[in-house]
Design an enzyme around this catalytic site. Structure first.
Site, PDB file in Angstrom:
ATOM      1  N   GLY A 120      36.221 -12.459  10.960  1.00 38.80           N
ATOM      2  CA  GLY A 120      35.531 -12.513  12.250  1.00 38.80           C
ATOM      3  C   GLY A 120      36.437 -12.370  13.451  1.00 38.80           C
TER       4      GLY A 120
ATOM      5  N   CYS B 263       4.966  -0.629   4.638  1.00 36.73           N
ATOM      6  CA  CYS B 263       5.422   0.756   4.709  1.00 36.73           C
ATOM      7  C   CYS B 263       4.320   1.663   4.182  1.00 36.73           C
ATOM      8  CB  CYS B 263       6.696   0.952   3.892  1.00 36.73           C
ATOM      9  SG  CYS B 263       7.153   2.701   3.730  1.00 36.73           S
TER      10      CYS B 263
ATOM     11  N   CYS C 114       5.902   3.857   0.920  1.00 41.94           N
ATOM     12  CA  CYS C 114       6.199   3.267  -0.396  1.00 41.94           C
ATOM     13  C   CYS C 114       5.473   1.940  -0.620  1.00 41.94           C
ATOM     14  CB  CYS C 114       7.706   3.092  -0.578  1.00 41.94           C
ATOM     15  SG  CYS C 114       8.393   1.724   0.369  1.00 41.94           S
TER      16      CYS C 114
ATOM     17  N   CYS D 129       9.553   2.628   6.086  1.00 37.91           N
ATOM     18  CA  CYS D 129      10.874   2.017   5.905  1.00 37.91           C
ATOM     19  C   CYS D 129      11.912   2.748   6.739  1.00 37.91           C
ATOM     20  CB  CYS D 129      11.325   2.103   4.449  1.00 37.91           C
ATOM     21  SG  CYS D 129      10.367   1.109   3.315  1.00 37.91           S
TER      22      CYS D 129
ATOM     23  N   CYS E 151      13.284   3.662   0.436  1.00 38.23           N
ATOM     24  CA  CYS E 151      11.884   4.099   0.446  1.00 38.23           C
ATOM     25  C   CYS E 151      11.665   5.186  -0.623  1.00 38.23           C
ATOM     26  CB  CYS E 151      11.541   4.628   1.831  1.00 38.23           C
ATOM     27  SG  CYS E 151       9.782   4.827   2.142  1.00 38.23           S
TER      28      CYS E 151
END
Lengths: 278, 361
Positions: free
Chosen positions: A33, A242, A245, A267, A273
Site C-alpha cells: 500500500g 444481465c 447471460c 455484464c 459474460c
C-alpha cells in the site's frame, strides 16, 4: 518502425529501465500500500492512457507469459485493444481474452469477476495514486500524512458525506486500508470490486506513470474498505440481471438502446459474460 | 449487444488510415518536405526541441510533419523517442561567455562592451500581413556584419565586478544536478532541478506564470540584464581519450534578469538574479523562465512568500509539463462508463432516500 525484433528490446523498455521498475515493484510488495516513487518513462502512448500499467506490465512480462488486457471490464474497448496490440508487437507474447488462461492481466477500472489465482498478476492502471489528494493537493503534505499514519482527514470526509447525503458518496476509487497500515487508492474501480482485493491470491500491482508512483498488494493481504460500524461498506451494483447471460451477481453496464431512453443491463466483464453464455 | 464497444480493432485501423490521409491533405499540392520545415519553420523547431528535451532539428522537423503541425503532439513524439536513447554520460558545463551571438541586448545599460546586437528579431517589425509572400517568397540573402563573430562577457559580470549582484553558485558535483528524465521529481527540488523542469515546461504555461508575477502575484521587479541568442559548443569527455571533444554546436537562448535587491542595515543590499536557458531561438520563453526562476527562489533568498502561484514550486513544477498535462486532461475522453455507472447508482439511491424523507414530512 517495422516490427518488434529489430527495433525494440523485448517488451519495449530497455533492461536498465525494467530493472529500475522491478526494484520499485519489490519495494512496493515489501511495504503493501506504500507509494514508491519511480522514474517513469515517456511511453509511446499518452499519459492517462495507462502508461504506468504498461510500464509495470513491461517489467513483469516474460516470453512465456499470456497477457490479457481489459478496459471497463472488456477486452474489446479501444484502449484495451491498443495496449494488447502494443505488447503483441513489442513483446510477441501470447494474448488471451480468457481470464483463467492469462498469467498477466492489465486492467483499467475493473477487477475480473472470476476469482484470480496464485499464478496470476493483476496490473492496475492508476491516474491519481494518492487517496488523500482531493483532501490535500500537496504531495509534500500527503507523504507526511502517510508516514505518520495521520488519516483523520479521510474519516472526517467520510463522516461529512454521511451527514450531508445519508451515506458515503464515493462510488469508485473507494479508499481501502492495506495490511492495517496504509490507506490506498484502489484505482478508479467501482466500489463493487473492492472486496475482491481482500486476501486475493494473485499479486496486485499498481502503476501511475504520470504521477511516477508504483504500489502493490501482495497475495493474501488484508484489504479493507473504510467505513463506520453503523454505516458499513456496501459493494453496490445495479439491482438488475444481465440480459445476455442472466447473471445476478456481476457488475453491470447500463446501455441506452433507443431514442426513448430504454435501458439494457449487461455484464461489464465481457469474458465472464461470454463464458456463461456458451 | 452494445455495438459501440465492439469492433475496436477495425475502428482503430481505419482511424489511423484516415488520419494519415488528412495529414497529407490535397494531393494536388506538393508534399511538405522535412527540409522545408527544418529551414523555414525554425521557431517551431526550437519549441519542439526545447520541450522535447532533444536537440535534433531534423527529428523535430519530422515530428512536426507527422503531427500535422500540432507542436504538443510533435513534442510528445520526440519525448517518446528520446526516452529510448541510452544515456552515455554528462557533457561538460557549457560556457555561454563563449557564445557566438547573433542577438545580444541589455535593457539595463544604454551601451555595453561589444555593443547591443539586435539580430533577427521581430521586435521592431510592424505586424502587417505581408501579402507579397502569398505570391512570391523570393528574398535577398543577408550577410551579417563582423560584430556577430565575437564573444562577449556577460553584462551581469560587469555588475558582479562591483559586487552589487549576487554571485551565481556553480554546482560542485553531478549529484547537485539530478536528471529529471531519469529520476522521479521530488519536492523540494534544488535550483538545478527546477531549471531543468522549467526549460522543458510548456511555453504558454511559463508565459502565463511569468506574466502573473509582473501583475503582482509574487512580484520581483525584473530588468533584462542580458538576453543573448547564438551558437555554443557542447563538449564531452571521452574516458578512453582523457580529454574533451566537441560533440555538437547548438543554438540556445539565454536570459539573465537583474531583480530587486535584498539587504539590511548590516548586510549591504545586492541585486538578485533569475535565469532562463532554452534550446533554439526562443526568447519569449527564456525571459519567462527567468522571471519564474526568480519567483521560485524566495525561500533561498530569505524572502516571505506571497503565496502566489508562481512562487509555489509544487504548483509550477507539477503542472508545467505539457505532455503530462495534455495526456491527463485529454484522457477523460476515454471510456469511463463503469465509474459513471457507479455514480448513477449512487445518485439514484441518494435521491430516492431524499424523496422518501420529503414524503414522510
Amino acid at each position: 518502425m517495422s516490427n518488434s525484433e529489430e527495433d525494440f528490446n523485448f517488451a519495449y523498455l530497455d533492461e536498465q529501465t525494467k530493472r529500475m521498475i522491478r526494484r520499485a515493484l519489490i519495494k512496493a510488495i515489501c511495504i503493501p500500500g506504500y507509494q514508491v516513487p519511480f522514474a517513469s518513462r515517456e511511453m509511446p502512448m499518452p499519459y492517462g492512457w495507462g502508461t504506468g500499467g504498461v510500464q509495470v506490465t513491461a517489467a513483469c512480462l516474460q516470453e512465456t507469459d499470456v497477457l490479457k488486457v481489459i478496459d471497463q471490464g472488456s477486452d474489446d474497448t479501444t484502449n484495451a485493444v491498443s495496449i494488447r496490440k502494443f505488447f503483441e508487437r513489442v513483446a510477441g507474447v501470447k494474448t488471451t481474452e480468457n481470464t483463467g488462461k492469462a498469467s498477466v492481466i492489465q486492467t483499467r477500472h475493473r477487477i475480473p469477476e472470476q476469482v484470480l489465482s496464485e499464478d496470476q498478476i493483476l496490473v492496475y492502471q492508476v491516474p491519481i495514486p494518492e487517496p488523500l489528494r482531493f483532501l490535500e493537493p500537496r504531495e509534500t503534505e500527503t507523504r507526511v500524512m502517510h508516514a505518520l499514519e495521520e488519516y483523520g482527514l479521510m474519516h472526517v470526509k467520510l463522516y461529512e458525506d454521511i451527514s450531508i447525503n445519508g451515506e458515503i458518496s464515493t462510488a469508485y476509487a473507494y479508499p481501502v486500508k492495506v495490511n492495517d497500515r496504509y490507506i490506498m487508492d484502489p484505482s478508479p474501480t467501482p466500489k463493487f470490486d473492492n472486496p475482491k482485493m481482500n486476501f486475493c491470491p494473485a499479486i496486485q500491482l499498481f502503476g501511475a506513470g504520470r504521477e511516477q508512483r508504483i504500489y502493490a498488494v501482495p497475495p493474501y493481504t488484508k484489504v479493507i474498505s473504510l467505513d463506520f460500524e453503523d454505516y458499513p461498506f456496501e459493494a453496490s451494483r445495479a439491482e438488475k440481471t444481465c440480459e445476455i447471460c442472466g447473471a445476478t451477481n456481476t457488475y453491470l453496464d447500463e446501455v441506452v438502446i433507443d431514442d426513448k431512453g430504454t435501458r439494457m443491463f449487461s455484464c461489464s466483464d465481457s469474458d465472464y459474460c461470454n463464458s456463461r453464455k456458451s | 449487444m452494445y455495438v459501440a464497444v465492439k469492433g475496436g480493432e477495425r475502428a482503430i485501423d481505419n482511424a489511423h488510415r484516415w488520419l494519415e490521409d488528412e495529414r497529407r491533405g490535397d494531393r494536388k499540392v506538393t508534399d511538405l518536405s522535412v527540409d522545408q520545415i527544418k529551414t523555414q519553420l525554425s521557431l517551431s523547431i526550437a519549441k519542439v526541441m526545447a520541450e522535447g528535451s532533444l536537440f535534433d532539428p531534423e527529428l523535430a522537423s519530422l515530428a512536426i510533419k507527422q503531427a500535422r503541425g500540432d507542436l504538443i503532439e510533435a513534442i510528445f513524439l520526440i519525448r517518446a523517442y528520446r526516452t529510448t536513447l541510452p544515456r552515455f554520460g554528462v557533457g561538460k558545463p557549457i560556457n555561454t561567455d563563449k557564445m557566438i551571438a547573433k542577438r545580444r541586448i541589455s535593457a539595463t545599460f544604454k551601451d555595453i562592451p561589444g555593443g547591443q546586437l539586435l539580430g533577427p528579431t521581430f521586435d521592431y517589425t510592424h505586424r502587417l500581413l505581408d501579402f507579397k509572400l502569398l505570391a512570391d517568397g523570393s528574398i535577398d540573402e543577408f550577410e551579417p556584419g563582423k560584430d556577430t563573430e565575437q564573444m562577449f562577457q556577460h553584462v551581469t559580470q560587469l555588475l558582479n565586478n562591483e559586487g552589487i549582484i549576487e554571485t551565481e553558485e556553480t554546482s560542485s558535483s553531478e549529484a547537485d544536478s539530478p536528471d529529471l528524465t531519469r529520476q522521479p521529481l521530488e519536492i523540494p527540488a534544488n535550483r538545478a532541478l527546477r531549471l531543468q523542469a522549467l526549460t522543458r515546461s510548456d511555453e504558454g504555461f511559463l508565459l502565463g506564470m511569468a506574466y502573473s508575477t509582473q501583475r503582482g502575484f509574487g512580484r520581483n521587479h525584473p530588468f533584462v540584464g542580458e538576453l543573448r541568442i547564438g551558437l555554443i559548443s557542447v563538449e564531452f569527455e571521452i574516458p578512453e581519450l582523457g580529454f574533451n571533444i566537441e560533440i555538437a554546436e547548438i543554438e540556445i537562448s539565454e536570459c539573465e534578469t537583474v531583480n530587486q535587491f535584498l539587504g539590511s542595515k548590516i548586510h549591504p543590499p545586492k541585486f538578485t538574479r533569475g535565469y532562463g536557458f532554452v534550446f533554439g531561438q526562443s526568447e519569449r520563453k527564456a525571459i519567462s523562465m527567468a522571471l519564474v526562476d526568480r519567483a521560485l527562489r524566495w525561500k533561498e533568498l530569505g524572502e516571505v512568500s506571497d503565496g502566489a502561484p508562481a512562487q509555489d514550486e509544487e504548483f509550477v513544477l507539477y503542472h508545467g509539463d505539457n505532455i503530462q498535462a495534455t495526456g491527463f486532461v485529454e484522457h477523460i475522453k476515454l471510456p469511463h462508463y463503469v465509474d459513471f455507472q457507479a455514480e448513477l447508482e449512487l445518485i439514484r439511491k441518494i435521491r430516492k432516500t431524499a424523496f422518501e424523507a420529503k414524503k414522510d414530512e
